[in-house]
Design an enzyme around this catalytic site. Structure first.
Site, PDB file in Angstrom:
ATOM      1  NE  ARG A 174      -3.634  -1.944  10.793  1.00 39.38           N
ATOM      2  CZ  ARG A 174      -4.595  -1.192  10.307  1.00 39.38           C
ATOM      3  NH1 ARG A 174      -5.852  -1.450  10.611  1.00 39.38           N
ATOM      4  NH2 ARG A 174      -4.303  -0.175   9.531  1.00 39.38           N
ATOM      5  CB  SER A 208     -11.416  -5.228   6.660  1.00 39.23           C
ATOM      6  OG  SER A 208     -11.934  -4.862   5.495  1.00 39.23           O
ATOM      7  NE  ARG A 212      -3.627  -2.522   0.776  1.00 41.32           N
ATOM      8  CZ  ARG A 212      -4.712  -2.763   1.516  1.00 41.32           C
ATOM      9  NH1 ARG A 212      -5.233  -1.796   2.248  1.00 41.32           N
ATOM     10  NH2 ARG A 212      -5.278  -3.956   1.510  1.00 41.32           N
ATOM     11  CD  GLU A 271      -1.949   2.957   3.797  1.00 50.63           C
ATOM     12  OE1 GLU A 271      -2.457   4.104   3.913  1.00 50.63           O
ATOM     13  OE2 GLU A 271      -2.596   1.904   3.746  1.00 50.63           O
ATOM     14  NE  ARG A 285      -5.160   3.420  12.178  1.00 52.13           N
ATOM     15  CZ  ARG A 285      -5.026   4.723  12.041  1.00 52.13           C
ATOM     16  NH1 ARG A 285      -4.236   5.402  12.850  1.00 52.13           N
ATOM     17  NH2 ARG A 285      -5.665   5.374  11.087  1.00 52.13           N
ATOM     18  CD  GLU A 304      -9.748  -2.251   9.358  1.00 50.53           C
ATOM     19  OE1 GLU A 304     -10.070  -1.057   9.209  1.00 50.53           O
ATOM     20  OE2 GLU A 304      -9.168  -2.916   8.477  1.00 50.53           O
TER      21      GLU A 304
END
Ligand code: AMO
Length: 459
Positions: A415, A367, A216, A218, A224, A364
């Protein structure tokens, strides 16, 4: 002939006998004519005693992380010399011969204590060294156990392990956070998740699982997010009820955490974290209900928000802990607008989707969703989200030749590890974390010329 190497964990069976151990020097305590050091191998730590002036001198010259092979007699320690804090604290090896196999450089900081007192940048700048610290390496024993349990529980659900590509033709989770790569004369991307491949393979095997890298781009630095994360994914065909998916994710999520905490209670204790609260029934809330609860508890108006932010996730987890004695809570029915194109809108209210997140201790960790399995509906959903079907030809083909109703989910391994040990930053739960500023070493320190990574483009 040289004696065969023994491991420290086998020393209790060698009391009174000669043994040869090999490993790394931890700490050295030299007292003139006698000296001691702690030796670490993959199975434990043991004190080595040197009781002749020659051997004591040799030990005094050792440095932390030197690699040595030591022959000696395994002895029980006297009552007054037992170290109750160490697993093998009631014995030691009385050395007769020490051979140095490799000399280490002088430590840039103290690695000898129970805690490693360095800031995060130093922890990561010296990663191949800091990982050797007992407490730091324990994080990855937990991580390996989580992956192990994931595999075991996925197999209990009758899923087949698959290995999927990480070079892909298009973005899966949304357009912008993707790393483009030069692929000969063409453009390709690093996969943002194993999503498309696991779905295609439901058309073949019905039930699959994989542990895969996800990339990703990001553009923000948070505690996180990594740019390279490890996802543990399951995808299941012939779904008859949405709740089957919730049952499956809660079975795997709670099972992993429960089994690993029980197996490695000693590591949880070392990190001073409580045993997780694992309920028999995980509380479930719709997204809107979760928002209402947060609003009631905080007075904040969330009615216009289309997602839960990190503070909301924390608040909902506090609620679950107070009301249900649970460190887990499942949130369902997120707004269709905010989920990826493959998510099935709820037929009873298409503004919301048959999607879910699993929260654990305020974050989270998973998902997923039931998927659109109808070809025409999938193509329209792509177009509605400005995703070009042309980039997904092979994926779409699977939906033209027999795809059962299906769904799945993905856990973030780093995570999960972070939250089980209550680490402050997800980078601590990645062996070699990548973020906007780091690929092994800090990019600002090493790349004189700007490289072509998207992380930099996004800055
Ligand atoms: P999602 O993007 O929510 O869903 O990712 C699933 C889980 O992976 C972890 N995760 C991350 N961990 C660290 N750094 C990141 N940048 C990062 N991004 C994700 C999180 C998250 O819950 N294909 C869907 C899943 C599915 O529908 O099956 C997906 O990737 O724990």
């Amino acid at each position: 002939m040289t004696k065969q190497r023994s491991l420290i964990r086998d020393c209790p069976q060698h009391i009174g006998q000669e043994a040869r151990l090999s490993g790394w020097v931890q700490t050295v305590r030299a007292h003139g004519k006698i000296a001691f050091f702690d030796l670490r191998d993959r199975s434990g730590i043991l004190q080595i005693g040197a009781f002749t002036p020659e051997l004591a001198k040799q030990v005094a010259d050792l440095h932390p992380q030197d690699v040595v092979s030591v022959t000696g007699i395994v002895k029980k320690r006297g009552e007054n010399y037992i170290n109750p804090d160490a697993v093998f604290g009631d014995m030691e090896l009385e050395a007769t011969r020490i051979i140095v196999l490799h000399r280490a450089l002088e430590m840039p900081f103290d690695m000898g204590g129970k805690e490693l007192h360095v800031e995060l940048p130093t922890l990561l700048d010296y990663r191949s060294l800091t990982l050797k610290h007992h407490k730091i390496s324990s994080i990855f024993i937990i991580q390996a156990a989580l992956a192990d349990q994931f595999r075991k529980l996925a197999r209990e659900l009758d899923c087949l392990e698959i290995f999927v590509p990480t070079i892909a033709a298009g973005a899966t989770e949304g357009g912008s956070e993707v790393f483009p790569i030069e692929y000969f004369e063409h453009r390709a991307f690093l996969t943002q998740s194993p999503q498309l491949y696991k779905q295609m393979l439901v058309g073949v095997f019905e039930r699959v699982f994989t542990i895969a890298k996800a990339y990703r781009a990001e553009p923000s630095v948070t505690t996180r997010h990594l740019t390279e994360a490890t996802q543990m994914d399951i995808e299941i065909g012939f779904i008859e009820k949405f709740e089957e998916l919730l049952d499956a994710l809660e079975f795997v999520g709670t099972g992993m955490i429960k089994n690993v905490s029980e197996q490695h209670g000693d590591i949880l204790k070392q990190f001073e974290v409580a045993m997780p609260l694992v309920p028999t029934t995980v509380p479930r809330l719709t997204f809107r209900k979760a928002q209402e609860i947060v609003s009631q508890r905080t007075g904040r108006d969330l009615s216009k928000e289309l997602d839960l932010n990190p503070e909301d996730e924390k608040e909902i987890c506090e609620w679950a802990k107070e009301k249900h004695k649970s460190d887990f809570v499942t949130i369902t029915h997120f707004p269709t607008k905010k989920r990826a194109f493959y998510t099935l809108p709820d037929p009873e209210n298409p503004e919301y989707s048959l999607s879910y997140d699993l929260l654990f201790r305020g974050l989270e960790i998973l998902s997923g969703s039931q998927r659109i399995h109808d070809y025409e509906q999938l193509v329209s959903a792509m177009k509605a989200k400005n995703v070009s079907p042309d980039n997904f030809a092979m994926y779409l083909m699977a939906f033209q030749y027999g795809m059962p109703p299906e769904g799945g989910f993905s856990f973030g391994l780093e995570r999960l590890t972070m939250k089980l040990l209550e680490l402050a930053n997800v980078r601590e739960a990645s062996l070699f974390p990548r973020d906007m500023e780091r690929v092994d070493m800090r990019l600002s320190l090493h790349n004189e010329e700007p490289t072509k990574t998207s992380g930099q483009k996004n800055q």
